[in-house]
Design a protein around this motif. Structure first.
Motif, PDB file in Angstrom:
ATOM      1  N   SER A   4       0.847  -1.194   0.000  1.00  0.00           N
ATOM      2  CA  SER A   4       0.000   0.000   0.000  1.00  0.00           C
ATOM      3  C   SER A   4       0.881   1.243   0.000  1.00  0.00           C
ATOM      4  N   ILE A   5       0.377   2.304  -0.586  1.00  0.00           N
ATOM      5  CA  ILE A   5       1.011   3.623  -0.511  1.00  0.00           C
ATOM      6  C   ILE A   5       0.018   4.562   0.155  1.00  0.00           C
ATOM      7  N   ARG A   6       0.495   5.253   1.180  1.00  0.00           N
ATOM      8  CA  ARG A   6      -0.371   6.130   1.979  1.00  0.00           C
ATOM      9  C   ARG A   6       0.109   7.574   1.836  1.00  0.00           C
ATOM     10  N   PRO A   7      -0.510   8.366   0.955  1.00  0.00           N
ATOM     11  CA  PRO A   7      -0.161   9.787   0.882  1.00  0.00           C
ATOM     12  C   PRO A   7      -0.669  10.519   2.118  1.00  0.00           C
ATOM     13  N   LEU A  56     -10.044  17.918   7.522  1.00  0.00           N
ATOM     14  CA  LEU A  56     -10.454  18.329   6.173  1.00  0.00           C
ATOM     15  C   LEU A  56     -11.418  19.514   6.165  1.00  0.00           C
ATOM     16  N   VAL A  57     -11.471  20.269   7.260  1.00  0.00           N
ATOM     17  CA  VAL A  57     -12.341  21.438   7.265  1.00  0.00           C
ATOM     18  C   VAL A  57     -11.804  22.505   6.312  1.00  0.00           C
ATOM     19  N   HIS A  58     -10.498  22.523   6.100  1.00  0.00           N
ATOM     20  CA  HIS A  58      -9.904  23.485   5.164  1.00  0.00           C
ATOM     21  C   HIS A  58      -9.854  22.841   3.780  1.00  0.00           C
ATOM     22  N   PRO A  59     -10.455  23.460   2.775  1.00  0.00           N
ATOM     23  CA  PRO A  59     -10.524  22.832   1.450  1.00  0.00           C
ATOM     24  C   PRO A  59      -9.162  22.560   0.820  1.00  0.00           C
ATOM     25  N   LYS A  60      -8.147  23.346   1.164  1.00  0.00           N
ATOM     26  CA  LYS A  60      -6.821  23.104   0.595  1.00  0.00           C
ATOM     27  C   LYS A  60      -6.252  21.760   1.039  1.00  0.00           C
ATOM     28  N   ASP A  61      -6.632  21.303   2.221  1.00  0.00           N
ATOM     29  CA  ASP A  61      -6.157  19.998   2.670  1.00  0.00           C
ATOM     30  C   ASP A  61      -6.643  18.894   1.739  1.00  0.00           C
ATOM     31  N   VAL A  62      -7.885  18.991   1.316  1.00  0.00           N
ATOM     32  CA  VAL A  62      -8.437  18.003   0.389  1.00  0.00           C
ATOM     33  C   VAL A  62      -7.732  18.084  -0.962  1.00  0.00           C
ATOM     34  N   ASN A  63      -7.547  19.294  -1.463  1.00  0.00           N
ATOM     35  CA  ASN A  63      -6.913  19.467  -2.775  1.00  0.00           C
ATOM     36  C   ASN A  63      -5.492  18.918  -2.784  1.00  0.00           C
ATOM     37  N   ARG A  64      -4.775  19.128  -1.706  1.00  0.00           N
ATOM     38  CA  ARG A  64      -3.406  18.622  -1.644  1.00  0.00           C
ATOM     39  C   ARG A  64      -3.387  17.092  -1.587  1.00  0.00           C
ATOM     40  N   LEU A  65      -4.331  16.509  -0.886  1.00  0.00           N
ATOM     41  CA  LEU A  65      -4.386  15.049  -0.825  1.00  0.00           C
ATOM     42  C   LEU A  65      -4.777  14.445  -2.171  1.00  0.00           C
ATOM     43  N   ILE A  66      -5.623  15.135  -2.924  1.00  0.00           N
ATOM     44  CA  ILE A  66      -5.946  14.675  -4.283  1.00  0.00           C
ATOM     45  C   ILE A  66      -4.676  14.649  -5.131  1.00  0.00           C
ATOM     46  N   ALA A  67      -3.899  15.725  -5.061  1.00  0.00           N
ATOM     47  CA  ALA A  67      -2.643  15.779  -5.816  1.00  0.00           C
ATOM     48  C   ALA A  67      -1.682  14.698  -5.349  1.00  0.00           C
ATOM     49  N   ALA A  68      -1.683  14.414  -4.042  1.00  0.00           N
ATOM     50  CA  ALA A  68      -0.789  13.386  -3.506  1.00  0.00           C
ATOM     51  C   ALA A  68      -1.204  11.990  -3.966  1.00  0.00           C
ATOM     52  N   ILE A  69      -2.509  11.749  -4.075  1.00  0.00           N
ATOM     53  CA  ILE A  69      -2.984  10.465  -4.596  1.00  0.00           C
ATOM     54  C   ILE A  69      -2.530  10.288  -6.044  1.00  0.00           C
ATOM     55  N   LYS A  70      -2.687  11.319  -6.840  1.00  0.00           N
ATOM     56  CA  LYS A  70      -2.279  11.227  -8.248  1.00  0.00           C
ATOM     57  C   LYS A  70      -0.778  10.955  -8.362  1.00  0.00           C
ATOM     58  N   PHE A  71       0.006  11.600  -7.498  1.00  0.00           N
ATOM     59  CA  PHE A  71       1.437  11.337  -7.504  1.00  0.00           C
ATOM     60  C   PHE A  71       1.715   9.881  -7.130  1.00  0.00           C
ATOM     61  N   SER A  72       1.015   9.370  -6.126  1.00  0.00           N
ATOM     62  CA  SER A  72       1.207   7.983  -5.687  1.00  0.00           C
ATOM     63  C   SER A  72       0.913   7.005  -6.811  1.00  0.00           C
ATOM     64  N   LEU A  73      -0.142   7.270  -7.575  1.00  0.00           N
ATOM     65  CA  LEU A  73      -0.490   6.394  -8.693  1.00  0.00           C
ATOM     66  C   LEU A  73       0.587   6.442  -9.774  1.00  0.00           C
ATOM     67  N   THR A  74       1.114   7.630 -10.041  1.00  0.00           N
ATOM     68  CA  THR A  74       2.199   7.749 -11.018  1.00  0.00           C
ATOM     69  C   THR A  74       3.435   6.985 -10.550  1.00  0.00           C
ATOM     70  N   ALA A 115       3.648  -5.270  -9.583  1.00  0.00           N
ATOM     71  CA  ALA A 115       2.700  -4.474  -8.784  1.00  0.00           C
ATOM     72  C   ALA A 115       1.570  -3.979  -9.678  1.00  0.00           C
ATOM     73  N   LYS A 116       0.331  -4.177  -9.226  1.00  0.00           N
ATOM     74  CA  LYS A 116      -0.833  -3.781 -10.016  1.00  0.00           C
ATOM     75  C   LYS A 116      -1.839  -3.074  -9.113  1.00  0.00           C
ATOM     76  N   PHE A 117      -2.164  -1.831  -9.458  1.00  0.00           N
ATOM     77  CA  PHE A 117      -3.075  -1.050  -8.625  1.00  0.00           C
ATOM     78  C   PHE A 117      -4.494  -1.603  -8.693  1.00  0.00           C
ATOM     79  N   TYR A 118      -5.143  -1.634  -7.546  1.00  0.00           N
ATOM     80  CA  TYR A 118      -6.525  -2.124  -7.440  1.00  0.00           C
ATOM     81  C   TYR A 118      -7.466  -0.977  -7.803  1.00  0.00           C
TER      82      TYR A 118
END
Length: 608
Positions: free
Chosen positions: A445-448, A477-495, A507-510
């Motif tokens: 697992s990768i945990r951003p 996650l009350v601050h919207p920037k926290d969510v946006n940064r985690l979205i970017a971190a997920i995309k980086f993890s997938l890359t 390795a194959k992503f589920y």
């Protein structure tokens, strides 16, 4: 559905991931770690009526500051710990780095209030807040990862009005605690200190991770060197094949002028008419006991408990204390405010081909550890490695990470979901519904993780009963920037997970859509936003609730010498004093804070 085959069984035995296998491990542990090799902490028999210093809490900070103060001849020190030593049948599993139980019997077991903006995939939208309860505190049950944080973290602390806490100021206190084992060609670490440090497993996943970072253009460096940004090998608090907790490193053997009173709860701090701390009220063996202090009380109960101790003692926001019929000693509005935590996204899983040689590796590791306390059993339970990147492009220092990318070589589904949901508080039905197609399979697992969160929470009293846990609302996650940064971190993890070296090891992503988000276009920002609000939760790095700040800051609780506002003879020394949480795991910074606090206290009292 995939059966739990023998290779996965062997993997689970070695890594200690299922509660059903822990009895087997405990049967074998006396051979590896006989009782004579484990530290003991007998209960204090003769309690003095008065001490020079009383330390509330024997955890990651309290063990350090208590032991350092006891270095001064003629000073008497009492360290009071609510929990006790590890139970005999569990002591080996906390000491052997590869077998720490996922739900340790000394877990303090706090929980969050229901979260409005996140934790949708968790039971009642409540998260489990694990911390150590017992001698050694969280250093006795944590993942042992040693991360100082970034240079910029401490320079920011100083810039916020806290002189003496810049990176150059605090680095000597990191070094003072450290004893690095192995080659350190860059002279990054200290040597000769109490805390043992060594590297972890180096296997195919670690190699793929580090080479993937280079492929994506990131530097390869030690996270604890002058620059944190990049992909880094891991360093762990381990010495001689055993966990190097602050209790075992600082309190064993116990200094002769330090009294350690465990299994005892501090109910409140006692103040005189001049608002000086003159003692504490304890509950020991069902009886109320008052113990006096000549010099100072030091509260080191942790970021969730220290504000509770202060408020129960009359130090906190006036209106909040009055609502619980607590007499106000000092109106300090910041007590319990400014709660921060690193938020990580669970559930990003890659399947891997079966490992046919795992049982053989386990038995070889057992023999090697029995021979010389080295090898695989003397390291964390799997390959664990981190990258430190910045996803915020619009502003800020480009060399200052805001995100941790954490790889674990063990999948949440390897034991078919027997333990993972309960560890985190996930809804078990939803978990199995999501992972039904790969339950029991080997994977990683990768945990951003967001390490510069903008959301802030609060610790409040539920009542004036010291036995009732406080209400902890992290406001995830009350601050919207926290969510946006985690979205970017997920995309980086997938890359990262799709780089050449991960592909080469199968390795194959589920890619199944998460229940609750399946109505949204898979892979879109809206989908990942939904995923974050379902699956993101604590990384157990609570901090900031007794903020160190200048008098001009209304949320400040302690000054730059960690002295509590509005009273005398009282300091706080633990993660709660952090003005802003560092960009990394918090155990190393807490040890540093305690080392520096002991230095400050000695300076004050040796000049009298």
């Amino acid at each position: 559905m995939f059966p739990l085959d023998l290779n996965v069984l062997g993997e689970a035995v070695l890594r200690g991931v299922t509660s059903t296998l822990l009895p087997i491990i405990q049967i074998l542990l006396p051979i590896l770690l006989p009782q004579s090799a484990l530290p003991t902490y007998p209960q204090l028999i003769h309690l003095r009526p008065q001490y020079d210093f009383i330390v509330v809490g024997a955890g990651s900070a309290g063990s350090v500051v208590g032991a350092r103060l006891a270095e001064e001849r003629g000073w008497s020190v009492l360290v009071v710990e609510e929990g006790g030593p590890p139970p005999p049948r569990n002591q080996g599993t906390s000491t052997l780095p590869s077998t720490t139980p996922p739900q340790h019997p000394t877990d303090c077991r706090y929980s969050t209030t229901p979260q409005r903006h996140g934790l949708k995939g968790y039971v009642n939208r409540v998260g489990r807040l694990v911390c150590g309860r017992g001698i050694g505190g969280s250093s006795q049950v944590n993942g042992m990862m040693y991360v100082r944080g970034a240079r910029q973290d401490y320079d920011r602390w100083a810039a916020l009005g806290n002189p003496g806490w810049s990176y150059n100021d605090v680095l000597p206190f990191f070094h003072k605690a450290e004893h690095y084992i192995g080659p350190d060609t860059g002279a990054v670490y200290g040597r000769g200190g109490p805390i043992g440090l060594k590297g972890g497993l180096d296997g195919p996943l670690t190699n793929a991770f580090l080479k993937g970072g280079v492929q994506l253009g990131f530097p390869f460096s030690d996270v604890n060197s002058h620059m944190q940004l990049g992909f880094s090998p891991s360093t762990f608090t381990i010495r001689n094949g055993k966990r190097s907790s602050t209790a075992d490193s600082y309190l064993h053997p116990t200094p002769p002028n330090l009294h350690l009173l465990h299994s005892t709860k501090v109910l409140r701090i006692i103040f005189n008419e001049e608002k000086r701390a003159v003692g504490v009220e304890l509950e020991h063996k069902g009886k109320l006991v008052k113990v006096g202090v000549r010099r100072e009380v030091i509260v080191s109960a942790g970021a969730l408990s220290s504000p509770q101790v202060l408020m129960l003692s009359g130090v906190g926001p006036r209106d909040h204390l009055a609502s619980h019929k607590i007499a106000v000693v000092a109106d300090v509005g910041g007590v319990g405010a400014n709660l921060q935590d690193h938020v990580g996204v669970n559930g990003l899983v890659w399947t891997l081909p079966p490992d046919s040689g795992f049982l053989t590796q386990y038995f070889n590791a057992f023999k090697q550890y029995r021979r010389d306390s080295s090898g695989r059993l003397g390291t964390p339970d799997t390959e664990l490695v981190n990258a430190w990147i910045r996803v915020e492009r619009e502003s800020g220092d480009p060399s200052w990470p805001d995100t941790q990318i954490f790889l674990s070589g063990i999948s949440p589904v390897v034991d078919k979901g027997a333990t993972y949901p309960s560890i985190w508080g996930l809804d078990r039905h939803r978990f199995k519904q999501y992972f039904i197609d790969i339950l029991g399979q080997r994977g990683m697992s990768i945990r951003p993780t967001l390490v510069q969160p903008l959301s802030r929470g609060l610790v409040n009293l539920r009542s004036n009963n010291p036995h009732q846990r406080p209400a902890v609302n992290p406001n995830y996650l009350v601050h919207p920037k926290d969510v946006n940064r985690l979205i970017a971190a997920i995309k980086f993890s997938l890359t990262l997970g799709n780089t050449t070296n991960f592909n080469s090891i199968g390795a194959k992503f589920y890619t199944k859509a998460l229940p609750g988000c399946s109505h949204i276009e898979y892979g879109s920002d809206k989908y990942w936003s939904c995923y974050v609000r379902h699956m993101a939760t604590t990384t157990y790095h609570y901090s900031g609730t007794c903020k160190m700040a200048p008098p001009s800051d209304p949320l400040g609780v302690v000054d730059h010498q960690l002295r509590v506002r509005g009273v005398m003879g009282l300091r706080v020394v633990d993660a709660s004093v952090m003005p802003v949480v560092p960009t990394g795991n918090t155990n190393a910074p807490v040890i540093m804070i305690a080392e520096r606090a002991a230095h400050l206290i000695k300076q004050d009292w040796t000049q009298h």
